[in-house]
Scaffold this active site. Structure first.
Site, PDB file in Angstrom:
ATOM      1  N   GLN A   1      45.995  38.604  37.660  1.00 20.82           N
ATOM      2  CA  GLN A   1      46.320  38.814  39.065  1.00 20.82           C
ATOM      3  C   GLN A   1      47.489  37.905  39.435  1.00 20.82           C
ATOM      4  OE1 GLN A   1      45.041  41.068  40.955  1.00 20.82           O
ATOM      5  NE2 GLN A   1      43.047  41.581  40.099  1.00 20.82           N
TER       6      GLN A   1
ATOM      7  N   ASP B   1      36.456  47.288  38.831  1.00 23.15           N
ATOM      8  CA  ASP B   1      37.744  46.805  39.355  1.00 23.15           C
ATOM      9  C   ASP B   1      38.832  47.765  38.878  1.00 23.15           C
ATOM     10  OD1 ASP B   1      39.818  45.294  40.365  1.00 23.15           O
ATOM     11  OD2 ASP B   1      39.677  43.706  38.861  1.00 23.15           O
TER      12      ASP B   1
ATOM     13  N   TYR C   1      36.435  47.817  33.712  1.00 24.02           N
ATOM     14  CA  TYR C   1      37.883  47.638  33.935  1.00 24.02           C
ATOM     15  C   TYR C   1      38.175  46.137  33.847  1.00 24.02           C
ATOM     16  CZ  TYR C   1      37.123  52.234  36.090  1.00 24.02           C
ATOM     17  OH  TYR C   1      36.722  53.520  36.354  1.00 24.02           O
TER      18      TYR C   1
ATOM     19  N   CYS D   1      41.955  48.009  44.796  1.00 29.17           N
ATOM     20  CA  CYS D   1      43.324  47.718  45.251  1.00 29.17           C
ATOM     21  C   CYS D   1      43.872  48.921  46.006  1.00 29.17           C
ATOM     22  CB  CYS D   1      44.218  47.350  44.069  1.00 29.17           C
ATOM     23  SG  CYS D   1      44.277  48.610  42.800  1.00 29.17           S
TER      24      CYS D   1
HETATM   25  N1  SAH Z   1      39.277  42.985  36.181  1.00 34.79           N
HETATM   26  C1  SAH Z   1      40.550  42.521  35.670  1.00 34.79           C
HETATM   27  C2  SAH Z   1      41.588  43.629  35.507  1.00 34.79           C
HETATM   28  C3  SAH Z   1      41.715  44.629  36.609  1.00 34.79           C
HETATM   29  S1  SAH Z   1      43.096  45.715  36.458  1.00 34.79           S
HETATM   30  C4  SAH Z   1      41.072  41.367  36.509  1.00 34.79           C
HETATM   31  O1  SAH Z   1      40.528  41.025  37.564  1.00 34.79           O
HETATM   32  O2  SAH Z   1      42.043  40.739  36.087  1.00 34.79           O
HETATM   33  C5  SAH Z   1      42.332  47.208  35.915  1.00 34.79           C
HETATM   34  C6  SAH Z   1      42.155  47.297  34.411  1.00 34.79           C
HETATM   35  O3  SAH Z   1      41.487  48.535  34.112  1.00 34.79           O
HETATM   36  C7  SAH Z   1      43.459  47.336  33.618  1.00 34.79           C
HETATM   37  O4  SAH Z   1      43.421  46.274  32.695  1.00 34.79           O
HETATM   38  C8  SAH Z   1      43.436  48.697  32.911  1.00 34.79           C
HETATM   39  O5  SAH Z   1      43.963  48.649  31.606  1.00 34.79           O
HETATM   40  C9  SAH Z   1      41.971  49.036  32.868  1.00 34.79           C
HETATM   41  N2  SAH Z   1      41.583  50.469  32.840  1.00 34.79           N
HETATM   42  C10 SAH Z   1      42.284  51.522  33.298  1.00 34.79           C
HETATM   43  N3  SAH Z   1      41.569  52.657  33.190  1.00 34.79           N
HETATM   44  C11 SAH Z   1      40.370  52.317  32.642  1.00 34.79           C
HETATM   45  C12 SAH Z   1      39.196  53.054  32.311  1.00 34.79           C
HETATM   46  N4  SAH Z   1      39.109  54.357  32.513  1.00 34.79           N
HETATM   47  N5  SAH Z   1      38.142  52.375  31.792  1.00 34.79           N
HETATM   48  C13 SAH Z   1      38.220  51.023  31.595  1.00 34.79           C
HETATM   49  N6  SAH Z   1      39.305  50.285  31.894  1.00 34.79           N
HETATM   50  C14 SAH Z   1      40.375  50.918  32.410  1.00 34.79           C
END
Ligand code: SAH
Length: 475
Positions: free
Chosen positions: A307, A405, A336, A432
Site C-alpha cells: 500500500q 481485499d 487477495y 478500494c
Molecule cells: N491484501 C494485500 C493486497 C491487496 S491488492 C495488501 O493489503 O497489501 C489485491 C491483490 O489481489 C493483488 O495482489 C492481486 O494480484 C490479487 N488478486 C487479483 N485477483 C485475484 C483473485 N481472483 N484471487 C486472488 N487474488 C487476486
C-alpha cells in the site's frame, strides 16, 4: 429544480434519458451551477437537463465553463472562470495540481475531502440498494493529521525535451511530460532521491529513452521508501538490456544518496503502456528493503505490492483487526493476499491463516514474510480466491473468519456463492471501490448484516476511496 427522485442524479446511474433537443457544440460557453462531485472528484452540473462533468469545481459553485466533449449521454467541460466560489475552496499547494493527475481534490479543504469520501459510499449504496442500506452506519472518514508527504513510491518517466531532462508526470489527456521538482503528496525521501538521480543522469550523460525514435535507455525511475526504516530501493526501467554508464552512476548514487540500499534494472523494451517489464536484475546492494507493519517485518522486492500510505495502511489493518475480533481457535482466510501483510499481522490472534493470491512471486514473498516473523500458522497458495476457497472447504478446511481485499472489480460471482453457502461467521471486506463494494453487498446482505462501513483516507488530495465493511452473519 428537478422533481424526479434524487437517485437519478447520482453519478453512478447515467441512465437519465438524454433530452434530444440539447444542441451543444464543443467550444460553447455557459454558466453552470455545480450540484455535487462525482466518483472521480469532478464537478457535476446540468445544462438543459444534460449532465455536465467539470474537473476542478466544487458543489454550489457557479462557474463559466467551456464544452470540451459532446457525447449522447453527457458533456465534458472545463472551467473558464468561477463566478461564485465555495467556502470549501483553497489554493492547492502543488502548482501543477490541475495539470497532472493525482491532485483532483487539492483545491478543497481537507474536511470537505473527508466528507466527500463518506458521501461517495453513500451514493454507491443508494444506487445498488443492498438490504437495509438506509440503516448502514457510515462512519466518518478517518483522515491523516498531515494529509501530504504520504506516498512511499515515486514512479516517474524521464525524457529529454529540447535538450532539457524532465522527470515527472504527463499532463492530463496529453503526452507532455511535466518536470516536477516538488510534489507535496510524495514522501520527501522519495523526492530527494528522484531529484538527485535526475541530476546525476544529466551530469553523467546517461542515455535517456526517446519515444518517437524508440531509442535510448532509461525510461522510468522508481524510488520506493520504507517509511519505518528510511531505506530506499531504486529501479531504472530501461528500453535496452544493456545500461551504458551504469557503474559510474551507481558509484555516484552510493556516494550522494546513502539512503539508497539497493539498485535494480527492469528491462521493458519498446513502446508500451506498461511501466514494468518482466525481467528485473539487481545492479547493486540489498535484494529487499524492510517495512514494519504493526510490529511485523516485511521484505519488499522491487515488484512486491505494498500500500502506498504506511500510516493509513496501519489504520486500515487496525480497523480490520477490531472488526474481526478473532479468537485463538479461528480459521482465517486472507483472500487477495498480496505479500501476506494482513494475514501475517493477524496470525498471532487466530488459530490458522490460509491466504491466496494470483501472483506467484507475491506468494513466495508471503511465505518468506511469515517465516521471518516466526509465524508457523500461516500458509499462502497461488490461485484465485474463487477457486481456492471452495477447494479448501471441500477438503474439510472450513473458514470461520474471512478478510477479502479485492482489486477494483470486486468479488467474482463464484466466490460470493461460496461465501453464501458456507457463511463464515466473521467477515471483513476491505475495498478500494465503493461501487463494486455496494454491488457485492446486494448478495452478501442476504446472509450478512453490515454493521458499519469505515472510510479511510488512503490517498489524500485524490478522489480515490478506501474503506472497510464489517459484516456479521445474521442469526
Ligand atoms: N491484501 C494485500 C493486497 C491487496 S491488492 C495488501 O493489503 O497489501 C489485491 C491483490 O489481489 C493483488 O495482489 C492481486 O494480484 C490479487 N488478486 C487479483 N485477483 C485475484 C483473485 N481472483 N484471487 C486472488 N487474488 C487476486
Amino acid at each position: 429544480m428537478e422533481n424526479k427522485k434524487k437517485k437519478s442524479y447520482r453519478p453512478y446511474s447515467h441512465k437519465r434519458s438524454t433530452p434530444k433537443d440539447v444542441l451543444v457544440k464543443v467550444g460553447q460557453k455557459f454558466p453552470l451551477t455545480i450540484k455535487r462531485l462525482g466518483i472521480n472528484g469532478e464537478g457535476i452540473g446540468y445544462y438543459k437537463k444534460k449532465i455536465v462533468f467539470v474537473p476542478g469545481v466544487l458543489p454550489n459553485e457557479v462557474a463559466v465553463v467551456k464544452v470540451t466533449e459532446v457525447s449522447p449521454k453527457f458533456l465534458s467541460a472545463k472551467v473558464m472562470s468561477i463566478r461564485e466560489k465555495s467556502p470549501d475552496r483553497v489554493t492547492p499547494l502543488d502548482e501543477h495540481a490541475n495539470i497532472v493527475g493525482g491532485f483532483e481534490l487539492e483545491h478543497m479543504t481537507y474536511a470537505a475531502q473527508l466528507a466527500f469520501k463518506k458521501d461517495v459510499i453513500a451514493q454507491a449504496l443508494e444506487k445498488f440498494q443492498p438490504r437495509d442500506w438506509q440503516s448502514i452506519n457510515l462512519r466518518d472518514t478517518i483522515g491523516m493529521q498531515h494529509p501530504y508527504e504520504y506516498r512511499n513510491k515515486a514512479q516517474f518517466p524521464v525524457r529529454k525535451i529540447q535538450g532539457e531532462l524532465k522527470m515527472g508526470m504527463y499532463a492530463r489527456g496529453s503526452h507532455e511530460l511535466i518536470d516536477l521538482p516538488v510534489v507535496h503528496t510524495q514522501d520527501p525521501l522519495t523526492m530527494t532521491v528522484m531529484r538527485k538521480v535526475r541530476d546525476l543522469l544529466e551530469k553523467q550523460s546517461i542515455s535517456i529513452y526517446n519515444e518517437e525514435k524508440n531509442k535510448g535507455t532509461v525510461k522510468t525511475v522508481v524510488a520506493r521508501a520504507s517509511q519505518t526504516s528510511g531505506q530506499v530501493q531504486l529501479t531504472f526501467v530501461t528500453n535496452t538490456d544493456g545500461f551504458p554508464g551504469d557503474s559510474e552512476l551507481i558509484q555516484a548514487i552510493q556516494k550522494e544518496l546513502p539512503q539508497v540500499v539497493g539498485i535494480f534494472q527492469n528491462y521493458n523494451p519498446g513502446r508500451t503502456s506498461l511501466v514494468w517489464g518482466d525481467e528485473t536484475i539487481k545492479l547493486w546492494g540489498q535484494d529487499y528493503i524492510e517495512e514494519t507493519i504493526l510490529g511485523k517485518t516485511f521484505q519488499l522486492s522491487p515488484r512486491a505490492f505494498m500500500q502506498l500510505n504506511h500510516t493509513q495502511m496501519t489504520v486500515a489493518y487496525e480497523t480490520a483487526i477490531a472488526a474481526l475480533d478473532l479468537k485463538h481457535a479461528d480459521r482465517l482466510v486472507d483472500a487477495y493476499a498480496g505479500v501476506g501483510t494482513i494475514g501475517i499481522t493477524l496470525a498471532d490472534k487466530t488459530g490458522e491463516v490460509r491466504g491466496m493470491e494470483v501472483i506467484p512471486e507475491a506468494v513466495d514473498d508471503a511465505m518468506i514474510n511469515a517465516q521471518i516473523n516466526g509465524i508457523d500458522n500461516a500458509t499462502y497458495e497461488v490461485g484465485t480466491a474463487e477457486q481456492l476457497l471452495p477447494q479448501w472447504q471441500k477438503e474439510g478446511w472450513i473458514a470461520d473468519a474471512l478478510v477479502v481485499d479485492p482489486p477494483r472489480p470486486g468479488l467474482e460471482p463464484a466466490l460470493k456463492k461460496e461465501i453464501l453457502r458456507t457463511k463464515p461467521e466473521k467477515f471483513v471486506y476491505m475495498s478500494c471501490n465503493p461501487s463494486t463494494l455496494a454491488r457485492d453487498l446486494v448478495e452478501l446482505s442476504k446472509v450478512y448484516r453490515v454493521d458499519y462501513i469505515q472510510s479511510i483516507d488512503m490517498f489524500p488530495q485524490t478522489p480515490r476511496w478506501e474503506g472497510i465493511a464489517k459484516l456479521t452473519r445474521k442469526k
